[in-house]
Design a protein around this motif. Structure first.
Motif, PDB file in Angstrom:
ATOM      1  N   GLU A  58       0.801  -1.225   0.000  1.00  0.00           N
ATOM      2  CA  GLU A  58       0.000   0.000   0.000  1.00  0.00           C
ATOM      3  C   GLU A  58       0.835   1.278   0.000  1.00  0.00           C
ATOM      4  O   GLU A  58       0.351   2.323  -0.425  1.00  0.00           O
ATOM      5  CB  GLU A  58      -0.922   0.010   1.233  1.00  0.00           C
ATOM      6  N   THR A  59       2.080   1.202   0.459  1.00  0.00           N
ATOM      7  CA  THR A  59       2.909   2.404   0.514  1.00  0.00           C
ATOM      8  C   THR A  59       3.132   2.956  -0.892  1.00  0.00           C
ATOM      9  O   THR A  59       3.593   2.231  -1.781  1.00  0.00           O
ATOM     10  CB  THR A  59       4.257   2.103   1.174  1.00  0.00           C
ATOM     11  N   ASP A  60       2.786   4.228  -1.083  1.00  0.00           N
ATOM     12  CA  ASP A  60       2.945   4.922  -2.365  1.00  0.00           C
ATOM     13  C   ASP A  60       2.057   4.363  -3.478  1.00  0.00           C
ATOM     14  O   ASP A  60       2.267   4.678  -4.649  1.00  0.00           O
ATOM     15  CB  ASP A  60       4.406   4.923  -2.831  1.00  0.00           C
ATOM     16  N   LEU A  61       1.092   3.533  -3.129  1.00  0.00           N
ATOM     17  CA  LEU A  61       0.128   3.037  -4.117  1.00  0.00           C
ATOM     18  C   LEU A  61      -1.030   4.014  -4.212  1.00  0.00           C
ATOM     19  O   LEU A  61      -1.772   4.213  -3.255  1.00  0.00           O
ATOM     20  CB  LEU A  61      -0.387   1.655  -3.714  1.00  0.00           C
ATOM     21  N   PHE A  62      -1.198   4.652  -5.364  1.00  0.00           N
ATOM     22  CA  PHE A  62      -2.278   5.615  -5.554  1.00  0.00           C
ATOM     23  C   PHE A  62      -3.567   4.925  -5.999  1.00  0.00           C
ATOM     24  O   PHE A  62      -4.656   5.272  -5.555  1.00  0.00           O
ATOM     25  CB  PHE A  62      -1.880   6.671  -6.587  1.00  0.00           C
ATOM     26  N   LEU A  63      -3.427   3.933  -6.871  1.00  0.00           N
ATOM     27  CA  LEU A  63      -4.612   3.278  -7.439  1.00  0.00           C
ATOM     28  C   LEU A  63      -4.253   1.875  -7.887  1.00  0.00           C
ATOM     29  O   LEU A  63      -3.200   1.649  -8.479  1.00  0.00           O
ATOM     30  CB  LEU A  63      -5.136   4.088  -8.634  1.00  0.00           C
ATOM     31  N   LYS A  64      -5.139   0.930  -7.607  1.00  0.00           N
ATOM     32  CA  LYS A  64      -5.035  -0.425  -8.138  1.00  0.00           C
ATOM     33  C   LYS A  64      -6.393  -0.815  -8.686  1.00  0.00           C
ATOM     34  O   LYS A  64      -7.411  -0.680  -8.001  1.00  0.00           O
ATOM     35  CB  LYS A  64      -4.590  -1.406  -7.054  1.00  0.00           C
TER      36      LYS A  64
END
Length: 279
Positions: free
Chosen positions: A111-117
């Motif tokens: 999740e770290t630095d994940l903007f969109l999945k």
């Protein structure tokens, strides 16, 4: 190679340095000319300048359970939206594709630095990204989902940057005289070094009221800084003029160390030169 003497490149040069640190799984497919032979050798040719090094690990050659997509691209980028697309995998993914949009870190790293999945259904290789932050650099990745728990490797990253403001209407005009601050929706970025651009009155009355001033005289090394205009729409337009005032200083012989390159970009990442101006 088929004989350890004649070698063929499989892919492009892989640099050590990247804007994102960490392990990245690299995926390459052997070309058809390397298939259906009794023996094939894989060479990994390292190169580095003195004082630098490269690191490799976890090497394997195997028939893939799931083929990765290719030709990932991001385009039609605005301040808040963009379009992402790719080509189907060599064997199309039976259960569609999964993509990640990150501000840093490797794909699939949490999740770290994940903007969109998000994901698409089988056969769909395009999607629209929404609610992006303006003036932000992102990294896009995509992989195939061939069955439950069966995925391909991630593609190479596709870097893109959203624009700072909504797309402007033509004409775009700016005299830089409103204040000593950078005008709204104009921005700068360091290309080499860190010499800033200023909006100011400098060196006497010929530059009044205000001008864009790039002064790298205080630095011992070469510096490059880019001034970026607001984006504008050229759809349906066959010809556009770019007009600006440029100050030339008389000196003999003419010095070519300083000047400016006029460029354009469709994504604020890849810049194409139009013409060069010397000071």
């Amino acid at each position: 190679s088929l004989d350890k003497e004649n070698w063929q490149n499989v892919g492009e040069f892989i640099p050590r340095y990247n804007e994102v640190s960490g392990w990245f799984e690299k995926l390459r497919y052997l070309p058809p000319s390397a298939l259906d032979h009794d023996q094939v050798f894989i060479g990994l040719k390292f190169s580095a300048e003195q004082g630098f090094n490269c690191v490799l690990d976890a090497f394997s050659v195997k028939v893939p359970e799931c083929y990765a997509p290719s030709a990932l691209q991001v385009y039609d980028i605005s301040d808040a939206t963009a379009v992402i697309s790719w080509n189907e995998a060599f064997v199309p993914a039976a259960e569609g594709y999964i993509y990640e949009i990150r501000t840093n870190n490797a794909p699939g790293s949490g999740e770290t630095d994940l903007f969109l999945k998000d994901s698409t259904i089988a056969g769909k290789t395009i999607d629209t990204l929404i609610n992006l932050d303006p003036d932000q650099t992102y990294y896009a990745y995509v992989r195939s989902k061939c069955a439950t728990g069966v995925y391909s490797a991630w593609t190479m990253q596709e870097k893109f940057k959203t624009i700072q403001c909504p797309t402007a209407d033509l004409p775009v005009e700016q005299d830089f005289d409103a204040s000593a601050n950078m005008p709204d929706c104009w921005s700068t970025e360091f290309v080499v070094g860190n010499s800033p651009l200023a909006i100011s009155t400098v060196k006497g009355s010929q530059f009044t009221p205000n001008s864009v001033w790039f002064n790298s005289a205080a630095f011992s090394l070469a510096h490059e800084t880019r001034l970026i205009s607001p984006s504008f729409n050229t759809s349906g337009i066959s010809n556009l003029r770019i007009i600006f005032d440029w100050w030339h200083t008389k000196i003999t012989p003419v010095r070519v160390e300083s000047g400016m390159v006029l460029e354009y970009s469709l994504d604020r990442v890849n810049w194409i030169p139009i013409e060069t101006y010397r000071g």
